[in-house]
Design an enzyme around this catalytic site. Sequence first.
Site, PDB file in Angstrom:
ATOM      1  N   TYR A  84       0.828  -1.200   0.000  1.00  0.00           N
ATOM      2  CA  TYR A  84       0.000   0.000   0.000  1.00  0.00           C
ATOM      3  C   TYR A  84       0.871   1.263   0.000  1.00  0.00           C
ATOM      4  O   TYR A  84       1.702   1.459   0.895  1.00  0.00           O
ATOM      5  CB  TYR A  84      -0.924   0.032   1.220  1.00  0.00           C
ATOM      6  CG  TYR A  84      -1.825  -1.172   1.361  1.00  0.00           C
ATOM      7  CD1 TYR A  84      -2.170  -1.970   0.276  1.00  0.00           C
ATOM      8  CD2 TYR A  84      -2.344  -1.532   2.607  1.00  0.00           C
ATOM      9  CE1 TYR A  84      -2.994  -3.073   0.417  1.00  0.00           C
ATOM     10  CE2 TYR A  84      -3.179  -2.630   2.757  1.00  0.00           C
ATOM     11  CZ  TYR A  84      -3.489  -3.401   1.661  1.00  0.00           C
ATOM     12  OH  TYR A  84      -4.303  -4.491   1.808  1.00  0.00           O
ATOM     13  N   GLY A 123     -14.354  -6.548   2.357  1.00  0.00           N
ATOM     14  CA  GLY A 123     -15.363  -6.330   1.322  1.00  0.00           C
ATOM     15  C   GLY A 123     -16.775  -6.636   1.757  1.00  0.00           C
ATOM     16  O   GLY A 123     -17.622  -6.974   0.930  1.00  0.00           O
ATOM     17  N   ALA A 159     -19.429  -4.840  -0.090  1.00  0.00           N
ATOM     18  CA  ALA A 159     -19.348  -4.981  -1.551  1.00  0.00           C
ATOM     19  C   ALA A 159     -19.084  -3.644  -2.231  1.00  0.00           C
ATOM     20  O   ALA A 159     -19.755  -3.255  -3.191  1.00  0.00           O
ATOM     21  CB  ALA A 159     -20.619  -5.626  -2.099  1.00  0.00           C
ATOM     22  N   GLY A 165     -19.750  -0.751  -1.288  1.00  0.00           N
ATOM     23  CA  GLY A 165     -20.847   0.197  -1.134  1.00  0.00           C
ATOM     24  C   GLY A 165     -22.112  -0.209  -1.858  1.00  0.00           C
ATOM     25  O   GLY A 165     -23.167   0.420  -1.671  1.00  0.00           O
ATOM     26  N   LEU A 166     -22.062  -1.273  -2.662  1.00  0.00           N
ATOM     27  CA  LEU A 166     -23.243  -1.696  -3.428  1.00  0.00           C
ATOM     28  C   LEU A 166     -24.387  -2.149  -2.534  1.00  0.00           C
ATOM     29  O   LEU A 166     -25.552  -2.075  -2.927  1.00  0.00           O
ATOM     30  CB  LEU A 166     -22.873  -2.820  -4.396  1.00  0.00           C
ATOM     31  CG  LEU A 166     -22.000  -2.416  -5.589  1.00  0.00           C
ATOM     32  CD1 LEU A 166     -21.527  -3.648  -6.340  1.00  0.00           C
ATOM     33  CD2 LEU A 166     -22.762  -1.471  -6.519  1.00  0.00           C
ATOM     34  N   LEU A 167     -24.067  -2.596  -1.327  1.00  0.00           N
ATOM     35  CA  LEU A 167     -25.115  -3.066  -0.417  1.00  0.00           C
ATOM     36  C   LEU A 167     -25.741  -1.947   0.406  1.00  0.00           C
ATOM     37  O   LEU A 167     -26.729  -2.184   1.108  1.00  0.00           O
ATOM     38  CB  LEU A 167     -24.560  -4.146   0.520  1.00  0.00           C
ATOM     39  CG  LEU A 167     -24.328  -5.515  -0.115  1.00  0.00           C
ATOM     40  CD1 LEU A 167     -23.574  -6.430   0.844  1.00  0.00           C
ATOM     41  CD2 LEU A 167     -25.649  -6.154  -0.531  1.00  0.00           C
ATOM     42  N   LYS A 204     -24.505   2.655  -3.061  1.00  0.00           N
ATOM     43  CA  LYS A 204     -23.947   2.850  -4.390  1.00  0.00           C
ATOM     44  C   LYS A 204     -24.942   2.416  -5.464  1.00  0.00           C
ATOM     45  O   LYS A 204     -25.712   1.472  -5.265  1.00  0.00           O
ATOM     46  CB  LYS A 204     -22.650   2.049  -4.540  1.00  0.00           C
ATOM     47  CG  LYS A 204     -21.821   2.401  -5.753  1.00  0.00           C
ATOM     48  CD  LYS A 204     -20.494   1.650  -5.715  1.00  0.00           C
ATOM     49  CE  LYS A 204     -19.642   1.959  -6.942  1.00  0.00           C
ATOM     50  NZ  LYS A 204     -18.367   1.210  -6.909  1.00  0.00           N
TER      51      LYS A 204
END
Length: 299
Positions: A51, A198, A201, A203-205, A208
């Site tokens: 990183y 994750g 996901a 932010g999909l959950l 997003k």
Amino acid sequence: MEYRTLGKSGLQISAIGFGCMSLQPDAPHNQQLIDKAIEKGINFFDTADLYAKGMNERMLGSYLKGKRRDVILATKVGNQWREDGSGWDWNASKEYILSAIEDSLQRLGTDYIDLYQLHGGMLEDRKEEVVEAFELLQRQGKIRYYGISSIRPNVIDWYVRHSSIASVMMQYSLLDRRPEEHCLDLLQQHQVGVLARGSLAGGLLINKQPQDYLGHFATVVEQGATAIREQSVTHRDSVQTAIRYVLSNAAISSVVVGIRTAQQLQEALLVPAAPDLTAEEIAALQDAVPANFYEQHRL
């Protein structure tokens, strides 16, 4: 804060881990985030030498100055930056691991690492050399335990059966149920702790715009987010529900959450106090999103 044992290591780690990759380089509020996380009971901090070309380790080491004994510190090895900085190459050789840890220790400002993880892994690696390197570092007192960060079932299976790994870090969420097919049961059976990443996901959950994800069409992703909202209750919001789904699996030792803002930290800190999901709530979530499976690297 809720604490769980990391496999058979004996390490008691917070159910919410602080994923340091998301920290903005030298942001003025980073120190406050780390201090508040520790104050509120988060004791597991995860970084990697990859990183920010090592700067993430250096930052974390500076933020933890004077607090080292209060935390469980994890980092990773295996991705070697090219000298010109144009990218990195995979290097899981014994020689490299034994060399790379010296740089990580220096950047982190410590003389030992609690959990040293192979940052990936392939069947083609000289895996016995990897194990030899980690176990030598254990004997030298430079690391306390070692693990791998991998989503490859065949690689995970080899290390479970041929090494003394304490943990596996893998991606796991309602939209990524691939670990449920084989890995989670295998790791629980062998008392290897699972560090989940994750869990939202990306932010999909929670917030997003739906899009295709890991074989799920956007419509299915939207179904998952809707189910998360529907199974949230008065004392549990969508973030807490999504993470509680992951924590509901007995194999999980900690959910490592990427944190870069005060709001994200606050959301993460509220998860342990949120009600557990009931069996009925878990079933409703799983009914909303069909399980997906690893297509490659299968056993």
